[in-house]
Design a protein around this motif. Structure first.
Motif, short mmCIF file in Angstrom:
data_model
loop_
_atom_site.label_atom_id
_atom_site.label_comp_id
_atom_site.label_asym_id
_atom_site.label_seq_id
_atom_site.Cartn_x
_atom_site.Cartn_y
_atom_site.Cartn_z
N VAL A 1 0.86 -1.19 0.00
CA VAL A 1 0.00 0.00 0.00
C VAL A 1 0.90 1.23 0.00
O VAL A 1 1.90 1.30 0.72
CB VAL A 1 -0.96 0.05 1.21
N HIS B 1 0.09 14.63 -3.67
CA HIS B 1 0.74 15.40 -4.73
C HIS B 1 1.11 16.80 -4.26
O HIS B 1 0.42 17.40 -3.44
CB HIS B 1 -0.16 15.46 -5.97
N TYR C 1 3.14 20.20 -8.66
CA TYR C 1 2.65 19.28 -9.69
C TYR C 1 1.23 19.68 -10.12
O TYR C 1 0.91 19.67 -11.31
CB TYR C 1 2.65 17.85 -9.15
N TYR D 1 -1.05 18.83 -13.37
CA TYR D 1 -2.37 18.20 -13.30
C TYR D 1 -3.05 18.56 -11.98
O TYR D 1 -2.74 17.98 -10.93
CB TYR D 1 -2.20 16.69 -13.43
N LYS E 1 -5.06 12.56 -8.04
CA LYS E 1 -5.73 11.98 -6.87
C LYS E 1 -4.73 11.63 -5.77
O LYS E 1 -3.79 10.86 -5.98
CB LYS E 1 -6.46 10.70 -7.28
N TRP F 1 -4.54 6.36 -0.85
CA TRP F 1 -3.84 5.08 -0.77
C TRP F 1 -3.96 4.33 -2.08
O TRP F 1 -5.07 4.10 -2.55
CB TRP F 1 -4.42 4.24 0.36
N TYR F 2 -2.85 3.98 -2.63
CA TYR F 2 -2.83 3.21 -3.87
C TYR F 2 -2.40 1.77 -3.56
O TYR F 2 -1.51 1.55 -2.73
CB TYR F 2 -1.84 3.82 -4.88
N ILE F 3 -3.03 0.84 -4.22
CA ILE F 3 -2.65 -0.57 -4.05
C ILE F 3 -2.18 -1.13 -5.38
O ILE F 3 -2.44 -0.56 -6.44
CB ILE F 3 -3.81 -1.43 -3.49
N THR G 1 0.74 -1.39 -6.88
CA THR G 1 1.48 -0.40 -7.66
C THR G 1 2.69 -0.99 -8.38
O THR G 1 3.42 -0.27 -9.05
CB THR G 1 1.96 0.76 -6.77
N GLY H 1 -1.56 -3.16 6.12
CA GLY H 1 -2.35 -3.02 4.90
C GLY H 1 -3.82 -2.95 5.19
O GLY H 1 -4.54 -2.10 4.67
N SER I 1 -4.80 0.34 6.74
CA SER I 1 -4.77 1.42 5.75
C SER I 1 -5.98 1.35 4.84
O SER I 1 -6.64 2.34 4.55
CB SER I 1 -3.50 1.33 4.91
N CYS J 1 -9.97 3.97 3.87
CA CYS J 1 -10.41 4.66 2.66
C CYS J 1 -10.52 3.68 1.52
O CYS J 1 -10.13 2.53 1.63
CB CYS J 1 -9.41 5.75 2.30
N PRO K 1 -9.16 2.22 -1.71
CA PRO K 1 -7.86 2.22 -2.37
C PRO K 1 -7.97 2.63 -3.83
O PRO K 1 -8.99 2.40 -4.48
CB PRO K 1 -7.40 0.77 -2.24
N LEU K 2 -6.93 3.24 -4.33
CA LEU K 2 -6.89 3.73 -5.70
C LEU K 2 -5.95 2.87 -6.53
O LEU K 2 -5.05 2.22 -5.99
CB LEU K 2 -6.39 5.18 -5.71
N MET L 1 -3.15 3.03 -9.60
CA MET L 1 -2.30 3.94 -10.37
C MET L 1 -2.56 3.83 -11.86
O MET L 1 -2.30 4.77 -12.62
CB MET L 1 -0.83 3.68 -10.08
N GLY M 1 -6.62 9.14 -15.27
CA GLY M 1 -7.09 10.31 -14.55
C GLY M 1 -6.64 10.40 -13.11
O GLY M 1 -6.82 11.43 -12.46
N HIS M 2 -6.06 9.33 -12.57
CA HIS M 2 -5.62 9.38 -11.17
C HIS M 2 -4.30 10.12 -11.01
O HIS M 2 -4.17 11.01 -10.19
CB HIS M 2 -5.51 7.97 -10.59
N LEU M 3 -3.30 9.72 -11.77
CA LEU M 3 -1.97 10.32 -11.61
C LEU M 3 -1.68 11.38 -12.67
O LEU M 3 -0.98 12.36 -12.39
CB LEU M 3 -0.88 9.23 -11.70
N VAL M 4 -2.14 11.13 -13.86
CA VAL M 4 -1.91 12.05 -14.99
C VAL M 4 -3.24 12.24 -15.72
O VAL M 4 -4.14 11.39 -15.60
CB VAL M 4 -0.84 11.48 -15.96
N PHE N 1 6.37 2.42 -7.08
CA PHE N 1 5.55 1.90 -8.18
C PHE N 1 6.45 1.45 -9.32
O PHE N 1 7.60 1.89 -9.42
CB PHE N 1 4.53 2.94 -8.68
N ARG O 1 2.12 5.21 -15.65
CA ARG O 1 3.18 5.28 -14.65
C ARG O 1 4.52 5.71 -15.25
O ARG O 1 5.32 6.37 -14.60
CB ARG O 1 3.28 3.94 -13.92
#
Lengths: 220, 335
Positions: free
Chosen positions: A147, A152, A156, A161, A165, A168-170, A172, B10, B13, B17, B19-20, B22, B26-29, B201, B208
């Motif tokens: 996790v 950001h 950035y 952008y 968002k 928490w990213y999973i 990855t 994990g 965490s 919320c 989890p997102l 990558m 639209g999430h990162l870029v 990542f 990415r």
């Protein structure tokens, strides 16, 4: 590298010369503890200090350790790694030993795009010849961020952008590695060298396509 | 024990919320035109390109070429704004577009990211907006190299050109200056920050890869002396594979740049304006003066105080130079 040399010099100058330096499982006995310092390209330039202790768990020689390091080029300590690990000798025949290891990691970063913290795991196997004065082994392993929290930066959002968002990213990714590790005792200090290639889970090269570690260990 | 630790952390965490991912567009870029149909686009040679126009159809066509390879046209839009009552859009039909695999355009694999393919794309755009006719090219950095390569191959299709802070037009020149251009010291923060992202990542997909490239964008070329912080040159999204593979296409098997965009350049009879920023140490005035004779009719103008991003930080000054240059041909508007 300067920090490693400074630490080694301090250890030697403060009367630790008679300590049998050790990073080699073949020279460790249950109860033995070691300190290690290292500088590595893994996957950035990182300087670490670690403590490990050998114990017998259910009849197996098991080494527990903690290690913490900071990445070069950033005086605010925003890029770091800490690991809690265990290595178990799962096979031995004469000087040939196989060690399986697992580690829980937490890492942080602060760059122009995001601030991040993650929790992950690293599993690996090392197999090779372990003699009292030297060892050489092959290793393979997989490092998996489980996790990762991303926040950001305003820069950035402003420059690239605005709607990126945070959260928490999973899943990855992960990093596979394949390499060799070797070590020798030299005037009371054990030197360790580790090098290999690393690829992403999908087989892509990293920014640094390989990894290398130079370390020194001290037993007490 | 370790598995328990990992699972506990994990689980704690993830309970906090949603989890997102990558890899979710639209999430990162920002999304590309293939992921967001509301973005303006055109389809060229089977590739969907992010593109828009300014000005009135029927006016002489001006085609903008952004930097990179792999950047986008966001900062070039400023060149269509009005300053002191003057706007290029009054005199030209201006085409802004993100090159193949760059900005918000469709992403592609290595085989579709070549210099030949880029040339075919630009030729198709020229044919689309000025069928059988000539266009005015405006390029910045890699855009100047790209535009020069196009002139080298199609000298009759370009009426005139304005190239701002053009990069090296020959691989041998690039080889000579690349050590000055890129700050590759192993202990540099930008390089370690970029390498360290592997702990967070894997750059295994376009999202990415593009995101990771952004981390190194600000610090890798310090001698460009671009503006940092508020007011810095804006971008939407970098195209990492376009950046990598278009460059690799200009290299030999050992990774040395061997391209040459000047083999036919002396046959081009149109005028070229080369603009440099006075604070751009490597790609600025010295390089522009060195490359000036490669064109038959080129002039060099220097914008005082500007870095490699001079078109963004000193837009009125750049537009003033462009206005003077373009007015000589009767289409850019009198001073």
């Amino acid at each position: 590298m300067k920090r490693v040399l400074l630490f080694a010099a301090l250890m030697l100058a403060s009367g630790h010369q008679r300590l049998a330096a050790q990073w080699n499982l073949a020279r460790l006995e249950p109860g033995d503890a070691t300190w290690q310092v290292s500088t590595a390209l893994d996957p950035a330039i990182i300087t670490s200090i670690g403590y490990r202790q050998l114990r017998t768990v259910f009849g197996a020689r098991t080494q527990f350790g903690v290690e913490a390091g900071v990445v070069a080029g950033n005086a605010d300590l925003g890029d770091y790694r800490a690991r809690l690990e265990a290595g178990v000798q799962v096979y031995r025949r004469g000087s040939f030993r196989t060690v399986a290891s697992a580690a829980f990691l937490t890492r942080g970063t602060s760059n122009t795009v995001f601030r991040g913290t993650n929790f992950g795991a690293d599993v690996g196997i090392t197999a090779g010849m372990y003699r009292p004065r030297w060892f050489v082994a092959g290793e393979t392993g997989y490092d998996k961020p489980i996790v990762t929290h991303v926040t950001h930066t305003q820069g950035y959002r402003r420059t690239y952008y605005a709607d990126a968002k945070d959260g928490w990213y999973i899943d990855t990714g992960g990093t596979r590695r394949l390499g060799v590790v070797t070590g020798t005792s030299l005037r009371g200090v054990e030197l360790m060298l580790r090098a290999g290639v690393a690829r992403t889970r999908g087989g892509e090269a990293l920014v640094a396509p390989g990894y290398a570690t130079l370390g020194m260990g001290f037993r007490f | 024990m370790f598995a328990r630790c990992v699972l506990a952390m994990g689980a704690a965490s993830l309970m906090a919320c949603d989890p997102l991912s990558m890899s979710e567009p639209g999430h990162l870029v920002p999304r590309t035109v293939t992921e967001d149909s509301s973005l303006p686009s055109i389809t060229i040679n089977g590739s969907r390109l992010h593109a828009e126009t300014r000005g009135t159809p029927g006016k002489p066509v001006m085609i903008m070429l952004h930097g990179g390879p792999g950047a986008d046209y966001r900062s070039l839009l400023a060149l269509a704004d009005r300053y002191a009552g003057y706007s290029l859009a009054d005199h030209y039909y201006i085409v802004f577009w993100d090159q193949r695999g760059a900005g918000l355009s469709e992403r592609h694999t290595q085989d579709k990211l070549t210099i030949d393919q880029y040339d075919a794309d630009l030729l198709a755009i020229v044919d689309r907006y000025a069928p059988g006719g000539q266009v005015t090219l405006v390029g910045q950095s890699w855009g100047g190299m790209y535009g020069t390569s196009f002139i080298n191959r199609h000298p009759t299709r370009v009426k005139e050109a304005v190239f701002i802070e053009t990069g090296p037009l020959k691989g041998s020149t690039f080889e000579r200056i690349k050590g000055e251009l890129f700050d590759l010291h192993l202990l540099r923060e930008w390089l370690n920050d970029m390498a360290w992202t592997a702990q967070f990542f894997s750059a295994d997909d376009h999202i990415r890869m593009d995101y990771q490239m952004t981390i190194g964008a600000e610090g890798s070329q310090p001698r460009n002396n671009t503006r940092k912080g508020p007011g810095a040159e804006p971008f939407w999204r970098l195209g990492a594979m376009a950046n990598r593979y278009v460059q690799e296409d200009g290299q030999d098997a050992k990774g040395r740049f061997n391209y040459d965009f000047t083999t036919n350049l002396q046959r081009y009879t149109g005028r070229v304006l080369l603009i440099a920023g006075s604070r751009s140490e490597v790609l600025g005035t010295p390089l522009q003066l060195e490359q000036q004779p490669l064109y038959r009719h080129a002039s060099v103008e220097v914008v005082q105080g500007g870095g490699h991003d001079v078109h963004w930080t000193h837009t009125p000054a750049v537009l003033g130079l462009m206005r003077t240059f373009l007015s000589a041909s009767g289409t850019g508007g009198a001073r």
